[in-house]
Design a protein around this motif. Structure first.
Motif, PDB file in Angstrom:
ATOM      1  N   TYR A   8      95.157 -31.483  34.050  1.00 44.64           N
ATOM      2  CA  TYR A   8      96.224 -31.864  34.970  1.00 44.64           C
ATOM      3  C   TYR A   8      95.714 -31.838  36.413  1.00 44.64           C
ATOM      4  CZ  TYR A   8      99.671 -31.635  31.278  1.00 44.64           C
ATOM      5  OH  TYR A   8     100.378 -31.881  30.128  1.00 44.64           O
ATOM      6  N   GLU A  66      94.983 -27.171  35.579  1.00 45.30           N
ATOM      7  CA  GLU A  66      93.872 -28.076  35.907  1.00 45.30           C
ATOM      8  C   GLU A  66      92.799 -28.025  34.821  1.00 45.30           C
ATOM      9  OE1 GLU A  66      94.167 -28.386  40.759  1.00 45.30           O
ATOM     10  OE2 GLU A  66      92.901 -26.808  39.918  1.00 45.30           O
ATOM     11  N   PHE A 102     102.479 -31.871  38.582  1.00 48.00           N
ATOM     12  CA  PHE A 102     101.154 -32.159  38.034  1.00 48.00           C
ATOM     13  C   PHE A 102     101.242 -33.455  37.233  1.00 48.00           C
ATOM     14  CE2 PHE A 102     101.825 -27.635  38.252  1.00 48.00           C
ATOM     15  CZ  PHE A 102     100.624 -27.067  38.632  1.00 48.00           C
ATOM     16  N   PHE A 151      97.109 -31.215  40.222  1.00 47.25           N
ATOM     17  CA  PHE A 151      98.220 -30.701  41.019  1.00 47.25           C
ATOM     18  C   PHE A 151      98.366 -31.580  42.245  1.00 47.25           C
ATOM     19  CE2 PHE A 151      99.457 -27.667  44.519  1.00 47.25           C
ATOM     20  CZ  PHE A 151     100.800 -27.637  44.186  1.00 47.25           C
TER      21      PHE A 151
END
Length: 168
Positions: A80, A76, A93, A82
């Motif tokens: 990205y 993250e 992701f 999730f």
């Protein structure tokens, strides 16, 4: 060009840029995860001379499925998102809007991972199958330009026929 707007399906001709983008992202991921993992370029962007949706698909192979939880935050931090329970037996992701990258994180030896790698490798070495697949993808992208699920579903029989040939 890299990036696919939400809800759209279109293909771009293969470009070496996709391999460069994968390698750059692989290094960013390895630096952030700071653990021993295997990272593979999968999907159509990993197959030379195959038109593809302009999204880099990445498979991360981890030792134990449960360990995937500890990688959510570091990924993250790389931008990205999730998304839980989208696809079976993996952490999924995606990144960007339009979406530029997807990560599928599997436990080592997972059958879905084996299929991704086997299908990729078969198309990399079999021009006839690659051309047939591209023709199917072009047709389906035109018929399903606003329905990625139908586009993907309608490729299933072809993919399964290749996997059956290589006994997976």
């Amino acid at each position: 060009m890299l990036g696919l707007p939400k809800g759209q399906v279109f293909l771009m001709p293969w470009t070496e840029e996709w391999e460069k983008q994968f390698l750059m992202e692989k290094e960013r991921i390895l630096d952030r995860l700071n653990e021993k993992v295997l990272i593979h370029h999968i999907g159509s962007t990993s197959i030379k001379n195959l038109s593809a949706k302009p999204i880099i698909d990445i498979a991360i192979e981890i030792e134990h499925y449960e360990d995937g939880v500890k990688f959510i935050s570091p990924l993250e931090q790389l931008g990205y998102t999730f998304i839980e329970d989208v696809l079976p037996e993996r952490y999924y992701f995606n990144k960007g809007e339009p979406r530029t990258h997807q990560i599928h994180m599997f436990q080592k030896g997972n059958n879905y991972l084996k299929e991704h790698l086997a299908f990729r490798d078969y198309l990399r070495t079999n021009a006839k199958a690659r051309i047939e697949y591209e023709e199917l993808k072009v047709k389906l992208s035109q018929l399903n330009s606003n329905d990625k699920f139908k586009y993907t579903e309608n490729k299933t029989d072809f993919v399964r026929s290749i996997l059956d040939k290589i006994n997976l």
